[in-house]
Design a protein around this motif. Structure first.
Motif, PDB file in Angstrom:
ATOM      1  N   VAL A 185      -2.539  34.800  27.650  1.00 30.99           N
ATOM      2  CA  VAL A 185      -1.136  35.211  27.788  1.00 30.99           C
ATOM      3  C   VAL A 185      -0.222  33.994  27.918  1.00 30.99           C
ATOM      4  CG1 VAL A 185       0.516  36.384  29.291  1.00 30.99           C
ATOM      5  CG2 VAL A 185      -1.673  37.466  28.772  1.00 30.99           C
ATOM      6  N   VAL A 186      -0.624  33.031  28.752  1.00 28.40           N
ATOM      7  CA  VAL A 186       0.189  31.822  28.943  1.00 28.40           C
ATOM      8  C   VAL A 186       0.314  31.044  27.647  1.00 28.40           C
ATOM      9  CG1 VAL A 186       0.280  29.576  30.086  1.00 28.40           C
ATOM     10  CG2 VAL A 186      -0.287  31.608  31.408  1.00 28.40           C
ATOM     11  N   TRP A 192       4.808  30.720  21.589  1.00 26.04           N
ATOM     12  CA  TRP A 192       5.913  31.468  21.003  1.00 26.04           C
ATOM     13  C   TRP A 192       7.260  30.827  21.355  1.00 26.04           C
ATOM     14  CZ3 TRP A 192       9.638  34.616  23.629  1.00 26.04           C
ATOM     15  CH2 TRP A 192      10.466  35.351  22.763  1.00 26.04           C
ATOM     16  N   LEU A 193       7.442  30.470  22.616  1.00 25.83           N
ATOM     17  CA  LEU A 193       8.683  29.824  23.032  1.00 25.83           C
ATOM     18  C   LEU A 193       8.884  28.478  22.349  1.00 25.83           C
ATOM     19  CD1 LEU A 193       8.899  30.421  26.905  1.00 25.83           C
ATOM     20  CD2 LEU A 193      10.573  31.140  25.190  1.00 25.83           C
ATOM     21  N   PHE A 194       7.794  27.724  22.234  1.00 25.76           N
ATOM     22  CA  PHE A 194       7.902  26.344  21.756  1.00 25.76           C
ATOM     23  C   PHE A 194       8.049  26.258  20.239  1.00 25.76           C
ATOM     24  CE2 PHE A 194       6.454  21.935  21.084  1.00 25.76           C
ATOM     25  CZ  PHE A 194       7.201  21.294  22.059  1.00 25.76           C
ATOM     26  N   THR A 197      10.742  30.193  18.622  1.00 25.77           N
ATOM     27  CA  THR A 197      12.127  30.447  19.014  1.00 25.77           C
ATOM     28  C   THR A 197      12.931  29.163  18.831  1.00 25.77           C
ATOM     29  OG1 THR A 197      11.879  29.774  21.346  1.00 25.77           O
ATOM     30  CG2 THR A 197      11.258  32.042  20.780  1.00 25.77           C
ATOM     31  N   LYS A 198      14.220  29.235  19.081  1.00 24.67           N
ATOM     32  CA  LYS A 198      15.082  28.056  18.949  1.00 24.67           C
ATOM     33  C   LYS A 198      14.934  27.098  20.123  1.00 24.67           C
ATOM     34  CE  LYS A 198      18.637  30.458  16.236  1.00 24.67           C
ATOM     35  NZ  LYS A 198      20.075  30.847  16.173  1.00 24.67           N
ATOM     36  N   PHE A 199      14.282  27.557  21.179  1.00 29.07           N
ATOM     37  CA  PHE A 199      14.148  26.750  22.390  1.00 29.07           C
ATOM     38  C   PHE A 199      13.348  25.471  22.128  1.00 29.07           C
ATOM     39  CE2 PHE A 199      12.321  26.562  26.946  1.00 29.07           C
ATOM     40  CZ  PHE A 199      13.365  25.750  27.360  1.00 29.07           C
ATOM     41  N   GLY A 200      12.174  25.623  21.519  1.00 32.74           N
ATOM     42  CA  GLY A 200      11.327  24.466  21.233  1.00 32.74           C
ATOM     43  C   GLY A 200      11.998  23.440  20.344  1.00 32.74           C
ATOM     44  N   CYS A 225      16.985  21.555  31.741  1.00 34.61           N
ATOM     45  CA  CYS A 225      16.696  22.223  33.016  1.00 34.61           C
ATOM     46  C   CYS A 225      15.756  23.412  32.813  1.00 34.61           C
ATOM     47  CB  CYS A 225      17.990  22.686  33.675  1.00 34.61           C
ATOM     48  SG  CYS A 225      19.004  21.347  34.359  1.00 34.61           S
ATOM     49  N   LEU A 226      15.972  24.167  31.744  1.00 32.43           N
ATOM     50  CA  LEU A 226      15.084  25.296  31.458  1.00 32.43           C
ATOM     51  C   LEU A 226      13.680  24.809  31.108  1.00 32.43           C
ATOM     52  CD1 LEU A 226      17.428  27.634  29.369  1.00 32.43           C
ATOM     53  CD2 LEU A 226      16.647  27.959  31.723  1.00 32.43           C
ATOM     54  N   GLY A 227      13.591  23.673  30.417  1.00 32.97           N
ATOM     55  CA  GLY A 227      12.285  23.095  30.110  1.00 32.97           C
ATOM     56  C   GLY A 227      11.530  22.735  31.373  1.00 32.97           C
TER      57      GLY A 227
END
Length: 332
Positions: A185-186, A192-194, A197-200, A225-227
């Motif tokens: 899961v982790v 997926w986030l990295f 999405t646009k976050f990574g 900060c979110l990272g």
């Protein structure tokens, strides 16, 4: 042959060379993983000639060690991709273990302890990020100060082993099935986030060039900060499961994790300057290599202090060969 044709031919040769070098960099961590696994399988043997590295009991140890290392490294990618680093992550894990233990010792249920542990990690990492971003203090200095601050706090709070009811949570720390599900899961969520999405890409853009990222409309301070917050969440999660496996926490809990993370990043082929070439999968492979190295050296009879020394020497060697002396940074 015309000058244009010569130029095109030269460019094609350069492109082929660049592709070969990129391919080598991508497969090298996986080759390293196979190498250390085979090496310790062959040299770690008992008096009867049986491989103790492949023994079932040792595999259980490997799973426990890999679990914490991989979870923390997966979260650390969200910080290292920006070109930052965190010297305090080990003590953040230790403090998360302490707060979770305090909740369990108060007779409260383990899900609440898990939440408290994760929130502790997030709060501590976000505090470092806020100081780093808003007060413009170099991240190395901020996290180094946090490391010493939390070390002192843990030594004050935990005079002796801070134990919990081991039987109440041992299934969380020792059940391979539970850990496999949590790890999957982790890794799914962080991948997926990295990468999906646009976050990574925003994190990697900051690592490539902070000023360009600002001009491109990226909210750099919020993103960084979110990272750090993601790293805090994984550190808190790893701390909780480490507590459940051990049944107690000490003032030195979490020691060594910071160096494991840094070695995992470079062994996986990721530049410590972050940037577009940063990959979460490579960092996970690096974490596996670090875990196998630590485990194999211990099986060979090397005392724990010398194991840490060996990892420090290994890190210096890696940095030496990946450091661009003409530009003053770790090459990407």
């Amino acid at each position: 042959m015309t000058e244009a044709a010569k130029s095109a031919s030269l460019q094609e040769d350069l492109n082929k060379k660049a592709r070969r070098q990129k391919l080598i960099r991508e497969i090298l961590p996986y080759c390293g993983l196979v190498f250390v696994f085979v090496l310790f399988s062959l040299i770690c043997r008992d008096d009867s000639g049986k491989s103790i590295f492949l023994d079932g009991g040792n595999f259980q140890n490997l799973i426990n060690q890999c679990f914490s290392n991989i979870i923390v490294v997966a979260g650390a990618c969200f910080v290292y991709a920006t070109g930052a680093m965190d010297m305090s992550v080990g003590t953040v894990v230790g403090m998360s273990m302490f707060t979770a233990a305090a909740v369990l010792r108060a007779g409260l249920p383990w899900p609440l302890a898990l939440i408290v542990s994760i929130l502790t990690g997030v709060a501590l990492e976000m505090f470092s990020a806020v100081v780093f971003q808003y007060l413009r203090v170099p991240v190395f200095i901020v996290t180094l100060c946090m490391m010493y601050l939390l070390q002192g706090l843990l030594q004050t709070l935990v005079q002796t082993d801070f134990t919990i009811d081991y039987n109440a949570t041992s299934f969380l720390g020792n059940d391979a099935g539970v850990k496999a599900v949590v790890l999957i899961v982790v890794l799914f969520l962080t991948y997926w986030l990295f990468h999906k999405t646009k976050f990574g890409p925003k994190l990697k853009a900051i690592g490539a060039n902070r000023e360009t990222a600002v001009q491109g409309g990226i909210k750099v301070i919020l993103t960084v900060c979110l990272g750090f917050g993601v790293l805090g969440a994984t550190a808190g999660l790893a701390g909780f499961f480490s507590l459940c496996r051990m049944g107690y926490t000490t003032a030195s809990s979490g020691a060594g994790i910071m160096l494991n993370v840094m070695i995992a990043m470079v062994l996986g082929g990721n530049p410590l300057t972050g940037g577009s070439s940063f990959k979460l999968a490579n960092a996970v492979v690096g974490a596996l290599i670090v875990t196998i190295l630590s485990n194999g050296l211990t099986l060979l009879g090397i005392v724990p202090a010398l194991v840490e020394t060996s990892k420090g020497v290994l890190y210096l060697i890696i940095v030496y060969f990946t450091y661009d002396k003409s530009k003053g940074y770790l090459v990407s």
